[in-house]
Design an enzyme around this catalytic site. Structure first.
Site, mmCIF file in Angstrom:
data_model
loop_
_atom_site.group_PDB
_atom_site.id
_atom_site.type_symbol
_atom_site.label_atom_id
_atom_site.label_comp_id
_atom_site.label_asym_id
_atom_site.label_seq_id
_atom_site.Cartn_x
_atom_site.Cartn_y
_atom_site.Cartn_z
ATOM 1 N N GLY A 12 0.783 -1.232 0.000
ATOM 2 C CA GLY A 12 0.000 0.000 0.000
ATOM 3 C C GLY A 12 0.812 1.277 0.000
ATOM 4 O O GLY A 12 0.343 2.306 0.481
ATOM 5 N N ASN A 14 1.517 2.987 -2.662
ATOM 6 C CA ASN A 14 0.784 3.882 -3.565
ATOM 7 C C ASN A 14 -0.508 4.389 -2.925
ATOM 8 O O ASN A 14 -0.896 5.540 -3.127
ATOM 9 C CB ASN A 14 0.492 3.188 -4.904
ATOM 10 C CG ASN A 14 1.709 3.203 -5.806
ATOM 11 O OD1 ASN A 14 2.026 4.224 -6.418
ATOM 12 N ND2 ASN A 14 2.420 2.090 -5.851
ATOM 13 N N ASN A 107 -5.332 1.851 -13.536
ATOM 14 C CA ASN A 107 -4.302 1.019 -12.897
ATOM 15 C C ASN A 107 -2.923 1.654 -13.095
ATOM 16 O O ASN A 107 -2.697 2.387 -14.058
ATOM 17 C CB ASN A 107 -4.309 -0.381 -13.529
ATOM 18 C CG ASN A 107 -3.336 -1.329 -12.852
ATOM 19 O OD1 ASN A 107 -3.195 -1.334 -11.621
ATOM 20 N ND2 ASN A 107 -2.653 -2.151 -13.641
ATOM 21 N N HIS A 109 1.138 0.464 -13.405
ATOM 22 C CA HIS A 109 1.938 -0.742 -13.642
ATOM 23 C C HIS A 109 3.413 -0.360 -13.747
ATOM 24 O O HIS A 109 3.755 0.604 -14.441
ATOM 25 C CB HIS A 109 1.464 -1.435 -14.923
ATOM 26 C CG HIS A 109 2.148 -2.747 -15.146
ATOM 27 N ND1 HIS A 109 1.877 -3.863 -14.379
ATOM 28 C CD2 HIS A 109 3.122 -3.114 -16.008
ATOM 29 C CE1 HIS A 109 2.648 -4.857 -14.781
ATOM 30 N NE2 HIS A 109 3.417 -4.438 -15.763
HETATM 31 C C1 GRF Z 1 3.305 -1.072 -7.604
HETATM 32 O O1 GRF Z 1 4.599 -1.234 -8.111
HETATM 33 C C2 GRF Z 1 2.306 -0.991 -8.722
HETATM 34 O O2 GRF Z 1 2.823 -0.444 -9.892
HETATM 35 C C3 GRF Z 1 1.952 -2.435 -8.956
HETATM 36 O O3 GRF Z 1 1.946 -3.021 -7.684
HETATM 37 C C4 GRF Z 1 2.845 -2.315 -6.835
HETATM 38 C C5 GRF Z 1 2.104 -1.990 -5.580
HETATM 39 O O4 GRF Z 1 2.963 -1.483 -4.588
HETATM 40 N N1 GRF Z 1 0.696 -2.544 -9.665
HETATM 41 P P1 GRF Z 1 2.358 -0.843 -3.255
HETATM 42 O O5 GRF Z 1 1.494 -1.899 -2.577
HETATM 43 O O6 GRF Z 1 1.567 0.367 -3.644
HETATM 44 O O7 GRF Z 1 3.556 -0.504 -2.426
#
Ligand code: GRF
Length: 189
Positions: A12, A14, A107, A109
């Site tokens: 989490g 992000n 999303n 990525h």
């Molecule tokens: C991120 O690298 C995102 O691009 C991918 O999953 C990861 C999630 O990381 N889809 P976090 O849980 O937000 O640290």
């Protein structure tokens, strides 16, 4: 004010970056729900610390993907969610949620799509010795990381970085690019 649900399965970081951007006024939105498919995922505590409601479910407890997505959809409706923001949600979005939210599901990525779709994108790009990696933000369709790309940011590599250093570079870009991109998108919606 646009209401968003954030879907996440793990750490989490992000999720945290989006919430910080909201708090600082860099992203005009209200996070009304966290949807998580893994009991015990660290992101759940992050939501609780910010008093954001959570819908945590165990896919295996449902008879089918359609059934658990119906349950998610009910939670999205209860929380008046306008947009769905995926941030490390490790499942494909199925027809139930696509029918209700297609065009409003985004999303992030960790690759320069269409390269390295799917899991372990950073590891695979690193092992391949790529001299340029990056981050993509895209609309979600039925495929895995196949929807229309909204924005991308490239990161040059010298080839001397370690994998943890490469991951840190990716996350740094993600945490800046995701709120900024969503802010533009919501302003123009
Ligand atoms: C991120 O690298 C995102 O691009 C991918 O999953 C990861 C999630 O990381 N889809 P976090 O849980 O937000 O640290």
């Amino acid at each position: 004010m646009i209401k968003i649900a954030i879907f996440a399965s793990g750490t989490g970081s992000n999720f945290e970056a989006l919430l910080t951007a909201i708090d600082e006024g860099r992203l005009q939105a209200k996070a009304t729900l966290l949807v998580c498919d893994k009991t015990g995922a660290p992101v759940i505590e992050k939501a609780k610390a910010r008093a954001i409601p959570t819908f945590v479910f165990t896919p295996k407890a449902y008879g089918s993907k359609a059934q658990y997505e119906e349950a998610i959809l009910n939670a999205l409706k209860d929380h008046h969610v306008d947009w769905v923001i995926l941030a490390g949600y490790m499942r494909l979005i199925g027809p139930v949620l696509l029918a209700a939210y297609e065009g409003r599901i985004i999303n992030i990525h960790p690759s320069l799509l269409p390269k390295y779709k799917g899991k372990d994108a950073i590891e695979r790009a690193f092992s391949a010795g790529e001299k340029e990696i990056g981050v993509s933000i895209h609309y979600v369709d039925a495929g895995m990381d196949t929807g229309e790309v909204i924005t991308q940011e490239a990161i040059p590599l010298t080839g001397k970085e370690t994998l943890p250093e490469v991951k840190a570079k990716i996350h740094q870009v993600e945490h800046r690019l995701y709120p900024k991109t969503l802010e533009c998108l919501f302003k123009n919606s």
